[in-house]
Design an enzyme around this catalytic site. Structure first.
Site, PDB file in Angstrom:
ATOM      1  N   GLU A 109      -0.703  -4.344   5.087  1.00 16.85           N
ATOM      2  CA  GLU A 109      -1.022  -2.673   5.432  1.00 16.85           C
ATOM      3  C   GLU A 109      -0.601  -2.567   6.787  1.00 16.85           C
ATOM      4  OE1 GLU A 109      -3.165  -5.143   3.866  1.00 16.85           O
ATOM      5  OE2 GLU A 109      -4.566  -3.908   2.661  1.00 16.85           O
ATOM      6  N   GLU A 162      -7.200  -7.722  -2.061  1.00 16.85           N
ATOM      7  CA  GLU A 162      -8.726  -7.451  -1.554  1.00 16.85           C
ATOM      8  C   GLU A 162      -9.607  -7.518  -3.034  1.00 16.85           C
ATOM      9  OE1 GLU A 162      -7.117  -4.165   0.766  1.00 16.85           O
ATOM     10  OE2 GLU A 162      -8.727  -4.898   2.202  1.00 16.85           O
TER      11      GLU A 162
HETATM   12  N1  3HC Z   1       2.429   1.724  -3.966  1.00 19.02           N
HETATM   13  C1  3HC Z   1       3.119   2.583  -4.465  1.00 19.02           C
HETATM   14  N2  3HC Z   1       4.497   2.180  -4.960  1.00 19.02           N
HETATM   15  C2  3HC Z   1       4.892   0.960  -4.781  1.00 19.02           C
HETATM   16  C3  3HC Z   1       3.868  -0.096  -4.172  1.00 19.02           C
HETATM   17  C4  3HC Z   1       2.756   0.615  -3.626  1.00 19.02           C
HETATM   18  N3  3HC Z   1       1.779  -0.252  -3.020  1.00 19.02           N
HETATM   19  N4  3HC Z   1       4.695  -1.044  -4.007  1.00 19.02           N
HETATM   20  C5  3HC Z   1       5.756  -1.036  -4.565  1.00 19.02           C
HETATM   21  N5  3HC Z   1       6.205   0.444  -4.885  1.00 19.02           N
HETATM   22  C6  3HC Z   1       7.029   1.074  -5.622  1.00 19.02           C
HETATM   23  C7  3HC Z   1       8.183   1.127  -4.840  1.00 19.02           C
HETATM   24  O1  3HC Z   1       8.527   2.533  -4.002  1.00 19.02           O
HETATM   25  C8  3HC Z   1       9.390   0.938  -5.759  1.00 19.02           C
HETATM   26  O2  3HC Z   1       9.511   2.348  -6.426  1.00 19.02           O
HETATM   27  P1  3HC Z   1      11.086   2.738  -6.571  1.00 19.02           P
HETATM   28  O3  3HC Z   1      11.504   1.626  -7.748  1.00 19.02           O
HETATM   29  O4  3HC Z   1      10.896   4.033  -7.198  1.00 19.02           O
HETATM   30  O5  3HC Z   1      11.996   2.946  -5.636  1.00 19.02           O
HETATM   31  C9  3HC Z   1       8.887  -0.101  -6.877  1.00 19.02           C
HETATM   32  O6  3HC Z   1       7.521   0.075  -6.797  1.00 19.02           O
HETATM   33  C10 3HC Z   1       9.424  -1.384  -6.673  1.00 19.02           C
HETATM   34  O7  3HC Z   1       9.099  -1.856  -5.316  1.00 19.02           O
HETATM   35  P2  3HC Z   1      10.183  -2.678  -4.649  1.00 19.02           P
HETATM   36  O8  3HC Z   1      11.641  -2.345  -4.834  1.00 19.02           O
HETATM   37  O9  3HC Z   1       9.643  -2.787  -3.150  1.00 19.02           O
HETATM   38  O10 3HC Z   1      10.288  -4.015  -5.463  1.00 19.02           O
HETATM   39  P3  3HC Z   1      10.311  -5.388  -4.910  1.00 19.02           P
HETATM   40  O11 3HC Z   1      10.268  -6.396  -6.157  1.00 19.02           O
HETATM   41  O12 3HC Z   1      11.357  -5.838  -3.932  1.00 19.02           O
HETATM   42  O13 3HC Z   1       9.068  -5.714  -4.045  1.00 19.02           O
HETATM   43  C11 3HC Z   1       6.747  -5.747  -3.671  1.00 19.02           C
HETATM   44  C12 3HC Z   1       7.784  -5.704  -4.577  1.00 19.02           C
HETATM   45  C13 3HC Z   1       6.861  -7.031  -2.646  1.00 19.02           C
HETATM   46  C14 3HC Z   1       5.485  -5.509  -4.355  1.00 19.02           C
HETATM   47  C15 3HC Z   1       7.030  -4.561  -2.468  1.00 19.02           C
HETATM   48  O14 3HC Z   1       7.132  -3.364  -3.309  1.00 19.02           O
HETATM   49  C16 3HC Z   1       5.961  -4.572  -1.472  1.00 19.02           C
HETATM   50  O15 3HC Z   1       5.880  -4.870  -0.496  1.00 19.02           O
HETATM   51  N6  3HC Z   1       5.061  -3.248  -1.798  1.00 19.02           N
HETATM   52  C17 3HC Z   1       3.997  -3.004  -0.985  1.00 19.02           C
HETATM   53  C18 3HC Z   1       3.056  -3.563  -0.753  1.00 19.02           C
HETATM   54  C19 3HC Z   1       2.046  -3.385   0.162  1.00 19.02           C
HETATM   55  O16 3HC Z   1       2.298  -2.856   1.283  1.00 19.02           O
HETATM   56  N7  3HC Z   1       0.575  -3.209  -0.164  1.00 19.02           N
HETATM   57  C20 3HC Z   1      -0.470  -2.563   0.668  1.00 19.02           C
HETATM   58  C21 3HC Z   1      -0.510  -1.405   0.256  1.00 19.02           C
HETATM   59  S1  3HC Z   1      -1.820  -0.414   1.051  1.00 19.02           S
HETATM   60  C22 3HC Z   1      -3.224  -0.785   0.785  1.00 19.02           C
HETATM   61  O17 3HC Z   1      -3.182  -1.648  -0.131  1.00 19.02           O
HETATM   62  C23 3HC Z   1      -4.392  -0.198   1.352  1.00 19.02           C
HETATM   63  C24 3HC Z   1      -5.648  -1.196   1.034  1.00 19.02           C
HETATM   64  O18 3HC Z   1      -5.811  -1.957   1.872  1.00 19.02           O
HETATM   65  C25 3HC Z   1      -6.782  -0.132   0.672  1.00 19.02           C
END
Ligand code: 3HC
Length: 703
Positions: free
Chosen positions: A127, A107
């Site tokens: 999300e 975004e």
């Molecule tokens: N916020 C906080 N922590 C996050 C995060 C996030 N969005 N995304 C990942 N992390 C943290 C994980 O908890 C993990 O922490 P840890 O090592 O302490 O366990 C660390 O980052 C690494 O994450 P992964 O183990 O998942 O690493 P990968 O490399 O396997 O995957 C990724 C990376 C594809 C980016 C995956 O972490 C992911 O899918 N993250 C979430 C993405 C997401 O859902 N984004 C939307 C958030 S909501 C939003 O944006 C609302 C907006 O519209 C206003």
């Protein structure tokens, strides 16, 4: 190079300003990052630069809002303010994407005037998996790029779309050469300036949403589509659809206001709280308190599987799917042929559904060798035994494996309930023996219970867990006890489901209550599917239970058209008058007056025993943490994700409420309802299951 804050730098390369975000692990939009973006852009605007590139260091572009900040007090600049600042730039802003641009990250990128991505990058608005909608303008901007229909599909599925597809969809404007993102982004920026390209603002465009204004029925069609069946019980998909309707029918600013309103509803909902909890729980589950980074991981490059039945075949597919060849051993050729035919059938179905080509089917089948002799396991790195549940047979097999397998090979049993210590005792190397309990169908279900026996070594535990991750499972380490974690809690639920019947509740009412709670099916539908006669024999049947009486009437479940339910030729079940009579007969015999059972009462009677059993499991240290138990129930038994798992559900109910109800039920029905000591303790201390510190699985030989 100017340091803007501890996660942001600004570099001026002649006419191009480069803002770099470096906030490991995933550059999530924490308040630091938002402040860095605000200050970084403000500083860049004050330079002579004629374009601005936004790029990230580390493994990924911004992967979204910082999920851990939800629910906390607002801090720093708001994301909306940062986005408005970017859009207001008088020079082109180019987002340079690698890794994943997800959620708020994408975004932000959509507020740049142009986007460039390396081919390996992916974009998505996931999300929905957190029970949310893209709340930083995503629901309003995406439809303006890809149209309403695609936007709904994109946001309700939360898919991560490869860069080349993003290019086709217009989500990114150019692809960079892999490894050359920054230079290519600068080149693009200079070219845009030289060619006098306009400052493209997605919020200004209308051509992609206009067609849907004239075809409002696409929204209702989407709501009733096949894809929408997955939305049952989830709140976010409907809110996303409403936002897209707003994007189509309202001016941009009003659409944004609608998005904000619906986002606020979702972010404060119990469903989203549960789904955010699950996000972190899925990552926690891999963390083992007594396994460190230095614990060795044994190589698993070849796997042997004993048994070509449904489980063995499904397990084999998991390994083949990630390129690990397997050898399946059976006692006779017919069983091998049958098993392989099922595997081939599964792969061919995937191919027909467009997942991969027929060549790929052949390639995968080519990775499975078969044998009638366990001696062929002499060189494999891991063996998984998947024969029927008989201790003597398993011990005999493990005795043979001990003689055949090379030193260091992992010897795993797929037993769902038998004692791994006893199985290990048949070998001279109990340190190599471990449980790897897959769930049926093993090629589909994500749950893997990794069972630590008394002598299992840390390196074998580490190897089994890492292997589980490699083959795409959610692995939870558990201890040896009857049924381990999942089935032990399932047994507790089953006992109570039968008790409900004995009191006169109808199976379909019990099943419907659990279905409405969010399960795919209830215990009696499950029983009919599995077969009522598992563990039943005519010779020993006493007719003492409803199940036995049904078996005696040759009602063995779906497979012969009658069980708790009657089935038609399409295996569609309907309430059976025979079962109804039986239930009434048993209730009358037990002196239970005929009455109706409410859905709430049924759910409580079935869920509380699970919670109580979960508490005992935690107390006995047969699970590392409460959220691991939830992972097993979500991934192994389809507990509804938006309810976070039984232990999270208990925390949401309030443990004092749980305890009080258990005590009332204990007074009414006896000591099977006696609350777990841990529950009493947590309530006394005002704590939750989530507060229970993660501890290693307790083994008799350890501490
Ligand atoms: N916020 C906080 N922590 C996050 C995060 C996030 N969005 N995304 C990942 N992390 C943290 C994980 O908890 C993990 O922490 P840890 O090592 O302490 O366990 C660390 O980052 C690494 O994450 P992964 O183990 O998942 O690493 P990968 O490399 O396997 O995957 C990724 C990376 C594809 C980016 C995956 O972490 C992911 O899918 N993250 C979430 C993405 C997401 O859902 N984004 C939307 C958030 S909501 C939003 O944006 C609302 C907006 O519209 C206003």
């Amino acid at each position: 190079m100017t340091t803007i804050n501890d996660v942001t730098e600004l570099e001026i390369d002649g006419d191009v300003a480069v803002i770099t975000i470096d906030s490991p692990p995933v550059n999530a939009l924490s308040h630091n990052v938002r402040d860095g973006l605000w200050d970084g852009f403000t500083a860049a605007f004050a330079t002579e630069a004629t374009s601005i590139v936004l790029i990230c260091a580390g493994r990924t572009f911004i992967a979204g809002a910082d999920i851990s900040e939800f629910g906390g007090a607002p801090k720093g600049k708001g994301l909306g303010e940062v986005q408005a600042l970017m859009e207001s730039s008088s020079v082109p802003v180019i987002a340079a994407i690698h890794g994943t641009a997800l959620g708020g990250g994408l975004e932000v990128a959509l507020c740049a005037h142009y986007r460039i991505a390396v081919p390996s990058a992916k974009c998505g608005l996931p999300e929905v998996h957190l029970g949310l909608l893209p709340g930083a303008g995503g629901t309003q901007r995406l439809p303006r790029i890809v149209g309403a229909q695609k936007a709904m599909e994109f946001m309700t599925s939360g898919v991560h779309v490869p860069a080349s597809d993003c290019l086709d969809m217009g989500l990114v404007d150019e692809l960079a050469v892999e490894g050359n993102l920054l230079d290519d982004a600068k080149t693009m920026a200079r070219r845009l300036v030289a060619e006098g390209k306009p400052l493209k603002k997605i919020s200004d465009s209308d051509d992609k949403v206009a067609p849907a204004r004239n075809t409002p029925e696409i929204f209702d069609e989407f709501r009733s589509s096949k894809a929408a069946r997955k939305f049952r019980g989830f709140k976010a998909p409907e809110s996303i659809i409403k936002c897209v309707e707003a994007a189509v029918n309202l001016p941009f600013e009003e659409g944004i206001a609608r998005e904000r309103e619906l986002f606020t509803e979702l972010v404060t909902s119990p469903e989203s709280a549960a789904q955010r909890y699950v996000f972190f729980a899925e990552r926690q589950v891999w963390k083992l308190p007594d396994v460190s980074r230095d614990t060795p991981e044994l190589p698993v490059e070849t796997v042997g599987i004993i048994g070509a039945g449904t489980m063995g075949g499904g397990i084999a597919m998991n390994f083949v799917n990630v390129g690990i060849p397997v050898t399946i051993v059976e006692t006779n050729q017919d069983a091998l042929d049958r098993g392989l035919a099922v595997v081939r059938g599964n792969y061919e179905r995937s191919s027909r559904n467009g997942r991969f080509s027929m060549d790929e089917v052949e390639r995968r089948m080519g990775m499975i060798s078969t044998s009638l002799d366990m001696a062929d396991f002499a060189d494999v790195d891991m063996v998984i035994e998947a024969v029927f549940e008989n201790m003597d047979v398993k011990k005999e097999i493990f005795g043979k494996l001990d003689e055949i397998c090379k030193p260091g090979a992992v010897l795993a049993s797929n037993t769902s309930a038998l004692n791994i210590d006893e199985i290990a005792s048949a070998t001279t190397r109990p340190e190599s023996v471990i449980g790897m309990h897959f769930f049926s169908p093993a090629n589909v279900m994500k749950c893997l219970e990794v069972v630590r026996a008394d002598h299992t070594s840390l390196e074998v535990i580490n190897t089994a867990m890492k292997t589980g991750k490699k083959i795409g499972k959610i692995g939870a380490l558990v201890g040896v006890c009857p049924g381990f974690v999942g089935n032990r809690m399932l047994f507790a639920r089953r006992v109570e489901a039968m008790a409900l019947l004995d009191e006169g509740a109808m199976p379909w009412d019990v099943d419907k209550a659990l279905y409405d709670f969010g399960f795919a099916m209830g215990p009696f539908q499950m029983s009919d599917l599995a077969g009522l006669d598992i563990g039943w024999s005519k010779e020993t049947s006493t007719g003492a239970t409803i199940r036995e009486r049904l078996c005696e009437l040759d009602r063995r479940g779906q497979k012969n058209g009658a069980g708790y339910y009657d089935y038609d030729e399409n295996r569609v079940g309907s309430p059976s008058p025979i079962t109804e009579e039986l239930v009434k007969e048993f209730a009358e015999k037990a002196g239970k007056p005929a009455r109706t059972f409410t859905a709430d009462e049924i759910v409580e009677r079935l869920v509380l025993p699970m919670i109580n059993e979960g508490a005992k499991i935690l107390e006995e240290r047969k699970a590392i943490r409460a959220s691991d138990i939830d992972m097993i129930w979500i991934n192994g038994y389809n507990w509804p994700v938006y309810r976070g798992g039984p232990m999270f559900h208990a925390d949401q109910m309030g443990l004092d409420t749980v305890l009080a109800r258990l005590k009332e039920l204990q007074a009414e029905f006896g000591d099977k309802w006696k609350p777990a000591a841990l529950l009493e303790q947590l309530v006394a201390e005002g704590k939750t299951f989530a507060d229970v510190e993660a501890k290693p699985i307790k083994v008799p030989s350890g501490s």
